[in-house]
Design an enzyme around this catalytic site. Structure first.
Site, PDB file in Angstrom:
ATOM      1  N   GLU A 239       1.047  -1.082   0.058  1.00  0.00           N
ATOM      2  CA  GLU A 239       0.168   0.134   0.171  1.00  0.00           C
ATOM      3  C   GLU A 239       1.127   1.218   0.019  1.00  0.00           C
ATOM      4  O   GLU A 239       0.925   1.937   0.918  1.00  0.00           O
ATOM      5  CB  GLU A 239      -0.793   0.010   1.092  1.00  0.00           C
ATOM      6  CG  GLU A 239      -2.066  -1.104   1.202  1.00  0.00           C
ATOM      7  CD  GLU A 239      -2.912  -1.040   2.483  1.00  0.00           C
ATOM      8  OE1 GLU A 239      -2.731  -0.586   3.335  1.00  0.00           O
ATOM      9  OE2 GLU A 239      -3.977  -1.874   2.401  1.00  0.00           O
TER      10      GLU A 239
ATOM     11  N   GLU B  13      -6.887  -7.154  -1.014  1.00  0.00           N
ATOM     12  CA  GLU B  13      -7.441  -7.455   0.334  1.00  0.00           C
ATOM     13  C   GLU B  13      -8.899  -6.913   0.272  1.00  0.00           C
ATOM     14  O   GLU B  13      -9.356  -5.694  -0.134  1.00  0.00           O
ATOM     15  CB  GLU B  13      -6.747  -6.486   1.351  1.00  0.00           C
ATOM     16  CG  GLU B  13      -5.389  -6.635   1.596  1.00  0.00           C
ATOM     17  CD  GLU B  13      -4.499  -5.832   2.306  1.00  0.00           C
ATOM     18  OE1 GLU B  13      -5.176  -5.176   2.972  1.00  0.00           O
ATOM     19  OE2 GLU B  13      -3.185  -5.767   2.444  1.00  0.00           O
TER      20      GLU B  13
END
Ligand SMILES: [Zn+2]
Ligand SMILES: [Zn+2]
Ligand SMILES: [Zn+2]
Lengths: 640, 640, 640
Positions: free
Chosen positions: B144, B321
């Site tokens: 991320e 995710e």
């Protein structure tokens, strides 16, 4: 003196090839003035001592040859990178202790001696070279002192200077101050804050809870004095080489330094008027007002500043930067309603302006202000503001000269009081400017022309009413002068509430000769708990419990006096909402035989010696004395 | 390619004794993928050079033995304490100049060379050891990028690197840059901001007022390039040892770096989809929408990112995710409506996802994310998300493979434009993502399937409509490609408004070949002053005054053109509200013969090559083509 | 013991000439106590070792001679400038890393050893001199620990001390700690946050995203322990020289340190009660409540603290500072409704106070608190609060003595839980104090008298109901003690949700013996999405999904259990709004046979051993048992 127009121009931003055409277009438009140079240090002196005068010589000559008069700015608001590299500690420091950096403007601390020397040097060079230039008809020092929150600096230089300033304020033996006098004056015993030496006194930031208000107020006064000192250094320098008048362009609602004190060293006060930007970011109008006036600006905010700067300039004042279209810096940046650029210009003349200059000539396609409108677009096509400026230029042809007359009502504005309210607001939203402006608005809503006066004024001859709301420190000689002025005097709330060291005087305030009123207690109020006045209106924000034998003029519904009077002195113990201030102002004017005329919403009038003006700030028609006045409409009635 | 499911697993968090059972349960649930390793540096290398591979070898073997494929993450998002002790200046520095510290994650500055070397080193070791491991079927770099505001750093390392980057961008003699070129390009003359040397250029923080937008935009581009460089260093390393595809898991609404540029070095783009968290903290929905969709998430936000990351991955993309229950990090963290975990999964497949992985397998009882739901509770009992994942796994059995088809409508998304709008918003709430997303929503409200394209796209073959709103810098070859594409092209507001150095071009924007439209002036609007469009809808936020001879498609009630058209090019000079964008999109689609179907509120459809999907994002029933679709309902119609 | 009154006095602020008159007026008013000295360090010791006792000797003698008893404060809350110059690193450091400076008060870090030594020294000197003085009848340590956010410090001293504290908490070989134990307990593996040594552990500020909650909770516990240590050093010193009871004056809604732990070292707990200031700045009431109670203060907030400090003082407690008029420090500072100063005083006595002292005797005309009302105005004229104090003094003449009786209901208040909720709120507005206070209010709305208990309490004999909402860590012996107490026990939400290292226990919470309830999942809710309860009321903020075989007491409209019961244990899985908490409390009281009486809005009652009190907190009349009770009215019914 003839009313004139002008613009702000940056020859250094544009190709040399178009300067003549620009100058010719300015002259054709009917402009008289061109302000230049105030951000051009890096072009005048690109390296220390390496002066490049040719371009500026030429620019002044081109403009002058076209019949334009130059206002030449000193370039000290934008020290070039090399100056900062030479003085790496010259930056102002924010309240958190972070130095503010290079890359925009106003990146200097007023207390930095090295930078002040650089300023004296560059101003000397500029003044020497152009002091006698026939086209340089006026000067401007620096640019917008205080813009971007740049008065207060928590730098090492400021701390050192503050200690010196305090030594002078609390003088002792020899060159040292009297630290015991300071401790006593500030009441430092309160929380064991007593000092042994002036060198222990820090600037009042980063304390655990609020610092001593006497400490903060002293720092605010010092910070203002540093601006006066900085400006005076430039004025003194220019004067040695030039007879042209010297001005500075103040901003709207900047209260961080004493504009009157700076103005005392100038011939002309000017200010930068951005009605739409101000409505969005500083007027403090209600949401409804912001919506209604979104494209016209507040109907009183510019007028207030016109009146203020007329006082600061001791009668001589200009608008140096007039918004000509959308700006780039407010939270939202709408375009003006058609006609408003003209209205704003005439409004300035109605308040006695000698000149109105539009900022800027041409919208810049680069850097920070690319979305700030000019009279021309970046492609040199005329923008809407140009057309309105042109109309004013034509209308000026047969208009009377500047003619200032004394107003029937005076309002004292005191920067020291503004700091005092900030230092000790006693509640959210309590601010001196807001209080004074609310009262000013009320006079305007009944068509009364107002003069603003400095706190140092002692001659009130000719005024029927003098108002001094919220002036927290009032010297005895001012009290006396007001009592003997022959005018009706309106004071309170908070008037004379502190002595010069920010202490509550005993006997308790206002302790006014001949007025049997004592502020026994005070309270601040949330917006949802205004106190209703018998007969209409409310006290909001601030309410004082008044005791004494003076006559009660207004009572709360619960029977507590809100305003009391003995003879010519009226003390108002609350901050009124519009309805109550309307009643108060009407009462005061009626007793003092000042004519009042209730204005339709958004309409304002002003009298000069020769004319009466009516301005329609609404986006719709209004009827004025049987005549329909369109949106942004202006009526100019020449007095017979 | 078969659609597959997976999960994120942290063997290092759990006793060795339960790994086999975990793996077996994953396989039994029907999962294909397990991502591991991305936060495990302190367990792989607890001290410099002290590698502990055993546990990871074993974990991969246990998972592989159960038939699962491993996505192996590089652990560079969480440098251990000893790495930071070795490089004490590796932390990013915030805008106030404070270094950000150890104790959470992403605590590194992308410009720090020492840390980059550590990353090359650890990635080399990991790739060497597992590059050929048969169970390691894909890689993930870091984790991320940009989460927690970690792209922009005001560190010394960043300042040095920025100066070097600028030298390259404004090249001069030898290795040095051309500082005069930079000064000219940025318009540094504006406020005497001219530099003598690149080493005088600081990062644009802590300035007094806003810095030069050209300066800030350059810094934003530099900051993005540093991420590309950082990621490429990892990719280059992994490639030397492995043939498995390399991915990175992007986040939602992170625009601080160019995802396409990072994606160019990857085989697969993935993203982390948290519909409820995003609705609370970043979608920007109205209060009513937030209330209505509180347990379902925004009906368009995930779809937008699915389409975006399909483009970033050049067709290959996953959800790495997927929110399986309440999360822990949003302002409020409600539980999903039953059925939504299934809906979100199918929605990803409808947009072409190859895989959807749930984060995480088991809720952790310790550390920062204890209240982040997993498929299992901390006590290993199945959580509600598990049941929905199981249902999808069963439904996938007879579902078609991944089948991406070109959409009729394309929307260009340009990260450079996002920075440009941030650098110069000209008003509160003006942001590029918001504008593009509003237009995307409008296409979705009429059931149109959309492709998102990078700004570097030049081949538009097959599209009927290409929209490029708000793209502030548009190279000439893009203008040409669009004009010749055969598609109808929808641009504006702000399209082509700046050149590559953040300067307004002359002739004025959009200066589009064949389109006689000039943006003569622009304004930004408070939320309470939208401009009504004749026939319905409003312009909000942003309004441009359009001049020119092109055909007016929509007019304000006051008669000013809002959208103008010449041939296939439509310029829209305002940011529409839903009602106006609905009309605009309908008009554009009708002309371009793109089928539209008005969706009931909260219902969305999407076409793949083989299927048509309908999704009910409402907490209540809706009727779709005569059929009742329950809350969180999904219809999958296989195309005949 | 007789109920008594007092005031706070600063002889060092006033001319010596008026001390006798002040003392005489205090005595005439009926006061017993005068607190002095707590800010007077700079007058006691103006330079290091230079003690000036004469004035303080004299002040104590003057007050004592008038029949007043002195509470002598240690002056450590206001170290003089010279102390700070001697210890330039003694200042607390804020979360951004900025040291907080001199110039107000509480400018010390609790962890600074040098300053602690200075405190031991000055307290020794003061205690030596006055420990046996017959007029010094009580002591106060420091002043308002925690006021102005002064518990948490990110200083170097704090960091060092924290590392030492952690070594003790996770003990290892010799004097060192066991870093592996810490890593395991905190779950530092989560994001590679594992440490090799305690000296690597920083304070948890300036991290990129949130730090490990176990880390933060440890820091919060450490910070509280530092206050206990600091206070104990003073208590130990005083005890060596004096037998007079020692107190500390706590503030309202300060939860940053464990008041019980500090209280364990004191004989008397006191607190500073500012009902109007608190309503504005910390109660958290709704806007409507703030409006309604603007001049009366919250009807439950003072009562809660009275009950809390009765527990902290193990039965012995005072109000050390009672608001007597408008204060200066809240966002708005209105004047009290006439009668409220009397009501507040009687309310304290109703809750068992031994003494109520008004802050301050005379309003100070200088320094920070000039606009804080006193019993006297700055000009020594009596202020309104004086008159009400006088009335109470007269009423006390024939009132019974202090008589505390055990209440039927107990409420456990746990500072550790307050930190835990702050460390991991899982949503905006989730705070432990708010939850406990909401439940307390509900008991008060049905007229139930409540005792507050510390979390260390194990003997619950005599209580019919014990409530322990939100207590995140509950030791096994507390669970056992409650289960065996004979009382009905109300727990949840979040009760027993974490172990001592901030980890979720398995089996999942509450894991309560004999109660078959498991919190399977939890969610937090925006204010606009409360969950309706079948039969009335809502769950707001926090909702837990409860599983298990226990009896459901309340269900949501959707049929999910909100509160479940097995035998005497009730678990409530949500934060109720007033309507639901009213139902819950009624249900609990009815089952436990606790009498309830629904109170009219703003009316509260309390029972002592000898009396029943009714208080009307409304600004209007109410009817109580057939009698009209005016605004601010008090009924005292002596039990027969
Ligand atoms: Zn000339
Ligand atoms: Zn294998
Ligand atoms: Zn800082």
């Amino acid at each position: 003196m003839k009313r004139t127009l002008g613009t702000c121009y940056y020859p250094e931003h544009w190709p040399r090839a178009i300067w003549e055409e620009d100058a010719a277009r300015m002259a054709a438009l009917g402009l008289t003035w061109v302000r230049i140079g105030e951000f051009a240090w890096s072009r005048i002196e690109p390296a220390s001592g390496d002066f490049r005068w040719e371009w500026l010589d030429e620019a002044i000559e081109v403009l002058g040859a076209a019949g334009l008069k130059v206002v030449l700015g000193t370039p000290t608001a934008t020290p070039p990178r090399w100056v900062c590299d030479k003085h790496p500690d010259m930056f102002a420091v924010d309240v958190q202790g972070h130095p503010r950096g290079f890359g925009s403007r106003r990146h200097y601390c007023f207390s930095h001696e090295g930078y002040l020397d650089e300023c004296r040097r560059i101003v000397t060079e500029v003044a020497k070279r152009y002091g006698k230039n026939p086209h340089v008809a006026a000067w401007q020092t620096d640019n917008e002192y205080g813009c971007h929150d740049t008065i207060i600096s928590y730098s090492t230089a400021a701390r050192q200077a503050f200690r010196g300033w305090l030594r002078t304020r609390y003088p002792g033996q020899g060159n040292d101050g009297d630290i015991d006098a300071l401790n006593a004056a500030w009441g430092n015993v309160f929380w064991s804050m007593e000092y042994d030496d002036f060198d222990q006194i820090d600037l009042p930031n980063l304390t655990v809870t609020e610092p001593n208000p006497a400490h903060v107020q002293a720092f605010r006064r010092f910070s203002s004095d540093q601006v006066v000192r900085f400006n005076r250094a430039q004025v003194d320098t220019i004067r040695r080489y030039s007879d042209a008048p010297i001005s500075h362009n103040y901003m709207g609602r900047i209260t961080d330094f004493d504009h009157f004190a700076v103005g005392d060293d100038l011939e002309i006060a000017t200010w930068d008027s951005y009605p739409l930007g101000f409505l969005e970011d500083r007027v403090g109008a209600t949401a409804e007002e912001q919506r209604h006036y979104a494209r016209q600006g507040d109907p009183d905010f510019q007028a207030f500043h016109h009146d203020l700067y007329r006082a600061v300039g001791k009668g001589r004042w200009w608008v140096m930067e007039q918004q000509p279209g959308p700006v780039n810096w407010a939270p939202y940046n709408p375009a003006p309603l058609p006609g408003m650029v003209r209205l704003w210009t005439w409004e300035a003349f109605a308040h006695g302006a000698e000149a109105v200059c539009y900022f800027r000539w041409r919208q810049a396609p680069f850097a920070q202000e690319q979305l700030h409108a000019g009279l021309l677009r970046p492609d040199s096509v005329i923008a809407p503001g140009y057309v309105e400026a042109e109309q004013v230029a034509q209308e000026l042809a047969d208009a009377p000269d500047v003619a200032i007359t004394q107003a029937p009502v005076a309002l004292i504005f005191d920067y020291d009081a503004a700091w005092a309210w900030e230092v000790q607001p006693q509640g959210q939203g309590m601010d001196y400017f807001g209080l004074v402006f609310d009262l000013y608005r009320a006079f305007r809503r009944v068509g009364v022309t107002v003069d603003i006066l400095p706190p140092t004024q002692r001659d009130f001859g000719g005024y029927r009413v003098v108002a001094a709301p919220g002036m927290m420190t009032m010297p005895d000689d001012l009290k006396t002068a007001l009592a003997q002025s022959g005018a009706d005097v309106l004071i309170g709330p908070r008037s004379a509430a502190r002595d010069g060291d920010f202490t509550i005087p005993v006997p308790l305030p206002p302790a006014w000769p001949g007025l049997d009123v004592t502020v026994s207690r005070l309270e601040t109020l949330r917006p949802d708990m205004p106190i209703p006045i018998s007969g209409g209106g409310h006290v909001k924000n601030w309410f004082e419990l008044l005791e004494g034998e003076a006559e009660s003029l207004f009572l709360t519904e619960a029977g507590m006096p809100v305003a009391m009077r003995s003879g010519s002195i009226i003390y108002c113990g609350g901050w009124g909402d519009d309805a109550f201030f309307d009643r108060l102002v009407k009462d005061v004017c009626d007793r003092a035989r000042v004519d009042t005329t209730v204005m339709p919403m958004g309409v304002r009038l002003r009298d000069t010696g020769a004319e009466r003006f009516w301005f329609n700030h609404n986006p719709h028609d209004v009827e004025i004395e049987g005549e329909i006045l369109g949106p942004a409409g202006v009526i100019r009635q020449v007095k017979s």
